[in-house]
Design a protein around this motif. Structure first.
Motif, short mmCIF file in Angstrom:
data_model
loop_
_atom_site.label_atom_id
_atom_site.label_comp_id
_atom_site.label_asym_id
_atom_site.label_seq_id
_atom_site.Cartn_x
_atom_site.Cartn_y
_atom_site.Cartn_z
N ASP A 107 -31.79 -18.99 39.92
CA ASP A 107 -32.71 -19.35 41.00
C ASP A 107 -34.16 -19.08 40.59
O ASP A 107 -35.06 -19.90 40.84
N CYS A 108 -34.37 -17.94 39.97
CA CYS A 108 -35.72 -17.60 39.51
C CYS A 108 -36.18 -18.58 38.44
O CYS A 108 -37.31 -19.08 38.48
N MET A 109 -35.31 -18.86 37.49
CA MET A 109 -35.63 -19.82 36.44
C MET A 109 -35.99 -21.19 37.03
O MET A 109 -36.94 -21.84 36.59
N ASN A 110 -35.21 -21.59 38.02
CA ASN A 110 -35.42 -22.90 38.62
C ASN A 110 -36.81 -23.01 39.24
O ASN A 110 -37.49 -24.04 39.11
N GLN A 111 -37.26 -21.94 39.89
CA GLN A 111 -38.60 -21.94 40.48
C GLN A 111 -39.67 -21.99 39.39
O GLN A 111 -40.67 -22.71 39.52
N LEU A 112 -39.45 -21.26 38.32
CA LEU A 112 -40.44 -21.26 37.23
C LEU A 112 -40.46 -22.60 36.50
O LEU A 112 -41.53 -23.07 36.09
N VAL A 113 -39.30 -23.20 36.33
CA VAL A 113 -39.23 -24.52 35.69
C VAL A 113 -39.99 -25.55 36.52
O VAL A 113 -40.74 -26.38 35.97
N ALA A 114 -39.82 -25.49 37.84
CA ALA A 114 -40.55 -26.41 38.72
C ALA A 114 -42.05 -26.18 38.63
O ALA A 114 -42.84 -27.14 38.63
N ALA A 115 -42.45 -24.93 38.53
CA ALA A 115 -43.88 -24.61 38.40
C ALA A 115 -44.43 -25.14 37.08
O ALA A 115 -45.55 -25.68 37.03
N VAL A 116 -43.67 -25.00 36.02
CA VAL A 116 -44.08 -25.52 34.71
C VAL A 116 -44.27 -27.03 34.78
O VAL A 116 -45.27 -27.57 34.28
N HIS A 117 -43.32 -27.70 35.41
CA HIS A 117 -43.41 -29.16 35.48
C HIS A 117 -44.61 -29.60 36.32
O HIS A 117 -45.31 -30.56 35.96
N SER A 118 -44.87 -28.91 37.42
CA SER A 118 -45.97 -29.30 38.30
C SER A 118 -47.33 -29.10 37.64
O SER A 118 -48.29 -29.80 37.96
N THR A 119 -47.43 -28.14 36.72
CA THR A 119 -48.72 -27.84 36.09
C THR A 119 -48.91 -28.51 34.74
O THR A 119 -50.03 -28.78 34.32
N THR A 120 -47.81 -28.78 34.04
CA THR A 120 -47.92 -29.37 32.70
C THR A 120 -47.32 -30.76 32.59
O THR A 120 -47.62 -31.49 31.65
N GLY A 121 -46.42 -31.10 33.52
CA GLY A 121 -45.73 -32.38 33.43
C GLY A 121 -44.56 -32.37 32.48
O GLY A 121 -43.86 -33.37 32.31
N ILE A 122 -44.31 -31.22 31.84
CA ILE A 122 -43.24 -31.11 30.85
C ILE A 122 -41.91 -30.89 31.54
O ILE A 122 -41.78 -30.05 32.44
N MET A 123 -40.91 -31.64 31.10
CA MET A 123 -39.55 -31.50 31.63
C MET A 123 -38.73 -30.61 30.71
O MET A 123 -38.66 -30.84 29.50
N ILE A 124 -38.13 -29.57 31.28
CA ILE A 124 -37.24 -28.70 30.53
C ILE A 124 -35.90 -29.43 30.35
O ILE A 124 -35.48 -30.21 31.19
N GLN A 125 -35.24 -29.18 29.23
CA GLN A 125 -33.99 -29.86 28.91
C GLN A 125 -32.92 -29.61 29.98
O GLN A 125 -32.87 -28.54 30.60
N ASP A 126 -32.05 -30.62 30.16
CA ASP A 126 -31.05 -30.58 31.23
C ASP A 126 -30.11 -29.38 31.14
O ASP A 126 -29.75 -28.79 32.15
N ASN A 127 -29.70 -29.02 29.91
CA ASN A 127 -28.72 -27.94 29.76
C ASN A 127 -29.38 -26.59 29.53
O ASN A 127 -28.77 -25.66 28.98
N PHE A 128 -30.62 -26.48 29.95
CA PHE A 128 -31.41 -25.26 29.71
C PHE A 128 -30.72 -24.01 30.25
O PHE A 128 -30.60 -23.00 29.56
N TYR A 129 -30.24 -24.07 31.49
CA TYR A 129 -29.68 -22.87 32.13
C TYR A 129 -28.41 -22.40 31.43
O TYR A 129 -28.22 -21.21 31.21
N GLU A 130 -27.57 -23.35 31.07
CA GLU A 130 -26.33 -22.98 30.37
C GLU A 130 -26.64 -22.40 29.00
O GLU A 130 -26.04 -21.40 28.59
N ARG A 131 -27.58 -23.02 28.31
CA ARG A 131 -27.95 -22.53 26.97
C ARG A 131 -28.53 -21.12 27.05
O ARG A 131 -28.22 -20.25 26.22
#
Length: 406
Positions: A326-350
């Protein structure tokens, strides 16, 4: 009624034209309806004007009824034909949709294969670069675990310095002739970087290699060093002199350590000496990996500290991983909103597998300006603008462990 008869006649006139294309059929329908209505009106007016006898009118009505029944029969047949045509078109549409779905699936497979081939080509090219690279004598700044490992397993002419003044002297005076043209590995906390960069002569700054994780993007841009070599170290060294432990998992069989820039092949070849892999990435690929590492570091360590866990491995358990994700998901969304960069789909599992692979090491929240502070600043900025906190769980846990003021 006469009006219904007119409409039936108009519709019959349309159907009699055959199953025409939509624009033509519409035009024929309008023409037929107009003509039928005009003719029927004239006919009715002539009937009214003539004021025929009742017996004649009765006979005319019977004739009209018979014609209407005939038209209804024909229209019913045409309706059956239209329903059959509709069924055939629907069947053809289903077949086309099925074929389209198959082609889309094939396209996805081709795209996946293209990515894999491109990755294989990049890996092969990286292997060539590493194999043909000769390790250059380096200046290693910092005598911590990473610095000592690089010195012990590197080139015999490498020089280790422990302070800004030593680095400045070594670069400017070059005693012994070592490290004159080679890389300058900065194996120090991020908080020491600014002083070291300022002490480095401008003509040697392109040889700086930033070895620390965290959000260095803004710092490097401010110092006009964005093109310098950088590394993300995913292996862990338990204590000085110990062998590094790589975070190899079933989803990352080559590990996650990576580098970019001029001296990336030099670092990769050095790490091969201690059996550590190091991927050579493009600038765009490295930026994605850097932000992934930032999200992981700021989430895993924080969740562990907020729940009084000693090691990061405990976070990977079923009990604590949901809140970590849940924490990661919020940070990933923040990263995308500020940089436009998409984190890889299997990030959480990896990242869960990686966390478990290096789980014996202690959890620590530190170096706030370059790590959790990046996300906390985003939260404060949003709250000051009367907007929702983009990372509320992250903020709550930071305050819980008193890393920031409540």
């Amino acid at each position: 009624s006469p009006v219904m008869l007119l409409l039936v006649c108009a519709l019959y006139g349309q159907v009699a034209e055959g199953f025409l294309p939509a624009p033509v059929a519409s035009q024929k329908f309008v023409q037929s309806a107009s003509l039928s209505c005009a003719q029927a009106t004239r006919s009715r007016m002539s009937h009214v004007g003539a004021r025929r006898p009742a017996c004649v009118l009765s006979l005319s009505a019977s004739t009209d009824l018979a014609e209407t029944q005939t038209l209804i029969t024909r229209l019913a047949k045409n309706l059956e034909d239209l329903e059959a045509l509709k069924a055939n078109v629907a069947l053809e549409l289903d077949e086309l949709q099925s074929s389209l779905a198959e082609k889309k699936a094939s396209l996805t497979l081709i795209e996946d294969r293209l990515k894999k081939v491109a990755t294989e080509i990049q890996s092969a090219q990286a292997e060539v670069r590493i194999a043909t690279t000769e390790i250059m004598p380096a200046v290693i700044v910092g005598d911590g675990r990473l610095g000592q490992m690089l010195k012990a397993k590197g080139d015999k002419s490498d020089v280790m310095v422990r302070s800004t003044s030593e680095m400045k002297f070594q670069i400017n005076k070059n005693p012994g002739g070592s490290g004159k043209n080679g890389p300058i590995y900065l194996c120090v906390p991020n908080s020491a970087l600014s002083e070291l960069v300022d002490a480095c002569p401008e003509d040697r700054r392109e040889d700086l290699v930033f070895m620390g994780s965290g959000n260095l993007g803004d710092f490097l841009e401010e110092k006009k060093l964005s093109s310098c070599s950088q590394a993300l170290i995913y292996f862990v060294i338990g204590k000085p002199g110990a062998d590094p432990v790589d975070g190899i998992t079933e989803l990352d069989i080559d590990g996650l350590t990576c580098a970019v820039g001029k001296w990336a092949p030099d670092l990769a070849k050095r790490l091969r000496k201690v059996e550590m892999n190091c991927k050579l990435l493009s600038a765009e690929q490295f930026e994605v990996s850097r932000l992934e590492r930032l999200v992981w570091t700021c989430s895993v360590n924080l969740v562990a500290k907020a729940n009084d866990l000693k090691t990061i491995g405990e976070v990977a358990s079923d009990k604590f991983w949901p809140v970590t994700e849940d924490c990661m998901n919020q940070l990933v969304a923040a990263v995308h909103s500020t940089t436009g960069i998409m984190i890889q789909d299997n990030f959480y599992e990896r990242m869960r597998l990686y966390t478990a692979s290096v789980g014996q090491f202690n959890a620590v929240v530190k170096d706030l300006p370059f790590r959790n502070g990046y996300f906390y600043d985003l939260s404060r900025s949003a709250l000051k603008s009367n907007l929702q906190d983009p990372c509320p769980l992250h903020t709550k846990m930071l305050k819980k462990i008193k890393a920031v003021r409540s």
